[in-house]
Design a protein around this motif. Structure first.
Motif, PDB file in Angstrom:
ATOM      1  N   ALA A 254       0.836  -1.204   0.000  1.00 28.67           N
ATOM      2  CA  ALA A 254       0.000   0.000   0.000  1.00 28.67           C
ATOM      3  C   ALA A 254       0.870   1.253   0.000  1.00 28.67           C
ATOM      4  N   ALA A 255       2.001   1.177   0.704  1.00 31.01           N
ATOM      5  CA  ALA A 255       2.890   2.336   0.762  1.00 31.01           C
ATOM      6  C   ALA A 255       3.540   2.606  -0.575  1.00 31.01           C
ATOM      7  N   SER A 256       3.924   1.565  -1.313  1.00 36.72           N
ATOM      8  CA  SER A 256       4.615   1.778  -2.579  1.00 36.72           C
ATOM      9  C   SER A 256       3.674   2.268  -3.670  1.00 36.72           C
ATOM     10  N   VAL A 257       2.390   1.912  -3.601  1.00 39.88           N
ATOM     11  CA  VAL A 257       1.420   2.433  -4.569  1.00 39.88           C
ATOM     12  C   VAL A 257       1.348   3.956  -4.462  1.00 39.88           C
ATOM     13  N   ALA A 258       1.456   4.445  -3.246  1.00 40.72           N
ATOM     14  CA  ALA A 258       1.396   5.903  -3.038  1.00 40.72           C
ATOM     15  C   ALA A 258       2.662   6.601  -3.509  1.00 40.72           C
ATOM     16  N   LYS A 259       3.699   5.816  -3.854  1.00 44.45           N
ATOM     17  CA  LYS A 259       4.969   6.401  -4.269  1.00 44.45           C
ATOM     18  C   LYS A 259       5.230   6.242  -5.766  1.00 44.45           C
ATOM     19  N   VAL A 260       4.191   6.030  -6.538  1.00 39.64           N
ATOM     20  CA  VAL A 260       4.342   6.014  -7.993  1.00 39.64           C
ATOM     21  C   VAL A 260       4.623   7.444  -8.455  1.00 39.64           C
ATOM     22  N   ARG A 261       5.704   7.631  -9.201  1.00 37.99           N
ATOM     23  CA  ARG A 261       6.058   8.967  -9.687  1.00 37.99           C
ATOM     24  C   ARG A 261       6.661   8.869 -11.081  1.00 37.99           C
ATOM     25  N   PHE A 262       6.885  10.037 -11.697  1.00 44.36           N
ATOM     26  CA  PHE A 262       7.442  10.110 -13.044  1.00 44.36           C
ATOM     27  C   PHE A 262       8.808  10.790 -13.013  1.00 44.36           C
ATOM     28  N   ALA A 263       9.624  10.478 -14.008  1.00 44.53           N
ATOM     29  CA  ALA A 263      10.904  11.155 -14.170  1.00 44.53           C
ATOM     30  C   ALA A 263      11.322  11.060 -15.633  1.00 44.53           C
ATOM     31  N   VAL A 264      12.173  11.987 -16.038  1.00 46.59           N
ATOM     32  CA  VAL A 264      12.777  11.988 -17.374  1.00 46.59           C
ATOM     33  C   VAL A 264      14.273  11.788 -17.193  1.00 46.59           C
ATOM     34  N   SER A 265      14.871  10.880 -17.961  1.00 46.69           N
ATOM     35  CA  SER A 265      16.269  10.512 -17.740  1.00 46.69           C
ATOM     36  C   SER A 265      17.135  10.752 -18.972  1.00 46.69           C
ATOM     37  N   PRO A 266      17.947  11.815 -18.982  1.00 40.49           N
ATOM     38  CA  PRO A 266      18.873  12.002 -20.105  1.00 40.49           C
ATOM     39  C   PRO A 266      19.926  10.903 -20.187  1.00 40.49           C
ATOM     40  N   LEU A 267      20.368  10.364 -19.040  1.00 42.76           N
ATOM     41  CA  LEU A 267      21.327   9.253 -19.064  1.00 42.76           C
ATOM     42  C   LEU A 267      20.697   8.017 -19.683  1.00 42.76           C
ATOM     43  N   GLY A 268      19.477   7.691 -19.269  1.00 42.69           N
ATOM     44  CA  GLY A 268      18.800   6.527 -19.831  1.00 42.69           C
ATOM     45  C   GLY A 268      18.619   6.649 -21.333  1.00 42.69           C
ATOM     46  N   GLU A 269      18.241   7.830 -21.811  1.00 40.50           N
ATOM     47  CA  GLU A 269      18.059   8.020 -23.246  1.00 40.50           C
ATOM     48  C   GLU A 269      19.389   7.913 -23.996  1.00 40.50           C
ATOM     49  N   THR A 270      20.473   8.376 -23.364  1.00 35.17           N
ATOM     50  CA  THR A 270      21.789   8.255 -23.991  1.00 35.17           C
ATOM     51  C   THR A 270      22.187   6.802 -24.139  1.00 35.17           C
ATOM     52  N   VAL A 271      21.987   6.006 -23.085  1.00 37.17           N
ATOM     53  CA  VAL A 271      22.331   4.581 -23.128  1.00 37.17           C
ATOM     54  C   VAL A 271      21.487   3.858 -24.176  1.00 37.17           C
ATOM     55  N   LEU A 272      20.200   4.131 -24.195  1.00 39.13           N
ATOM     56  CA  LEU A 272      19.324   3.455 -25.157  1.00 39.13           C
ATOM     57  C   LEU A 272      19.625   3.884 -26.594  1.00 39.13           C
ATOM     58  N   ALA A 273      20.007   5.148 -26.778  1.00 42.14           N
ATOM     59  CA  ALA A 273      20.412   5.594 -28.115  1.00 42.14           C
ATOM     60  C   ALA A 273      21.669   4.865 -28.561  1.00 42.14           C
ATOM     61  N   LEU A 274      22.615   4.699 -27.642  1.00 40.95           N
ATOM     62  CA  LEU A 274      23.845   3.976 -27.979  1.00 40.95           C
ATOM     63  C   LEU A 274      23.562   2.514 -28.305  1.00 40.95           C
TER      64      LEU A 274
END
Length: 323
Positions: free
Chosen positions: A9-29
């Motif tokens: 129940a606690a983790s459901v309340a902690k759903v959030r969003f983020a944008v990751s330039p590092l993640g996009e760089t790795v996936l582009a590579l």
């Protein structure tokens, strides 16, 4: 492989969003170094792949990125819009035991042959920084605008319909079943991997270069994370409108891009984020465009909204509202 993400129940309340330039760089590579990637990215691939040829750490990048991806390449962002520098700091801070386990599994070497993280992570972080500056930064304004727009759309769904509505429209491979989120695999659906959020919550990261697939961190250190394809990626690499192309040599690329973006009212900060430049630089360009009668500005309190004028619309071929 199907992945089951278990919630408290606690983790459901902690759903959030983020944008990751590092993640996009790795996936582009990953796309540039291998055969992964959808045809929608090919216009970008054709221009980006030659730029990578001079990277001195290509052997290291190939070893870690061309195949299965180690989880330490995707530290969960601590804020919604982290800088590349902040994410690289998280990468460099990877715990030694976690690094050794993930490195050995990806490179497929016994534990005694895994190098110390201090011999790898600084080199890797420096290489990813160079690749980001070369391959991603020139496009990051447009990419970030698309990713932020997706976050805004999903956040409204979460507010209006809760987590069930959010996950119902996130991706066809994602299903919410009570207190459990299931991400269905396509290659080996009979295999199941379980991820426990442990009360840390779940971070949802819209992605350009993971499109059209869903990616799940199967070895989270704290919060679980899912990378899902952002809406509108298919439009990202379309060539600029003909009118914009014609104006660029006269006004300059940045001022032409400002006019293109101002088909809708935007603040200085929103323009800076969309174009990937500083707010002070945006203010200078807006001042010049206002002086030419191409941009109007309306102030309400401390907020200033900018919009291109009818004169600008005529210059751009009557494309009002199509930017």
């Amino acid at each position: 492989m199907a992945v089951e993400i278990r919630f408290t129940a606690a983790s459901v309340a902690k759903v959030r969003f983020a944008v990751s330039p590092l993640g996009e760089t790795v996936l582009a590579l990953r796309i540039l170094l291998g055969s992964a990637g959808h045809a929608v990215h090919q216009p970008w691939v054709r221009s980006a792949r030659p730029l990578l040829a001079g990277e001195r750490e290509l052997p290291l990048l190939r070893a870690l990125i061309a195949g299965a991806l180690p989880s330490f390449l995707f530290p969960v962002p601590e804020e919604r819009l982290p800088s590349m520098a902040a994410e690289l700091d998280l990468l460099r801070a990877t715990e030694e035991a976690f690094f050794r386990r993930e490195y050995g599994a990806v490179v497929r070497v016994p534990d005694e042959e895994v190098p110390d993280s201090t011999a790898v992570l600084p080199r890797l972080a420096a290489a990813l920084h160079r690749c980001h500056e070369l391959l991603i930064a020139p496009q990051w304004g447009r990419m970030r605008a698309l990713l932020e727009a997706d976050v805004g759309r999903r956040a409204l769904t979460l507010v209006d319909g809760g987590v069930h509505a959010l996950f119902a429209e996130l991706h066809q491979d994602v299903a919410w079943d009570g207190g459990q989120l299931v991400v269905h695999g396509r290659r080996t659906p009979q295999t199941v991997c379980t991820v426990d959020t442990g009360g840390h919550g779940l971070v949802l990261l819209p992605s350009v270069f993971n499109w059209p697939n869903v990616g799940v961190d199967k070895s989270p250190v704290a919060a679980a994370s899912i990378r899902y394809p952002a809406v509108g990626v298919g439009l990202l690499w379309e060539p600029p409108p003909q009118a914009l192309t014609g104006l660029a040599p006269v006004l300059g690329q940045t001022r032409a891009a400002v006019l293109d973006a101002l088909a809708e009212p935007l603040t200085t900060g929103a323009l800076a984020g969309r174009l990937g430049i500083t707010a002070s630089a945006v203010s200078q360009h807006l001042g010049a465009l206002r002086g030419a009668g191409l941009v109007s500005t309306r102030r309400t309190g401390r907020t200033a909204l900018h919009l291109r004028t009818e004169r600008a619309n005529h210059l751009m071929g009557g494309s009002a509202g199509k930017g």
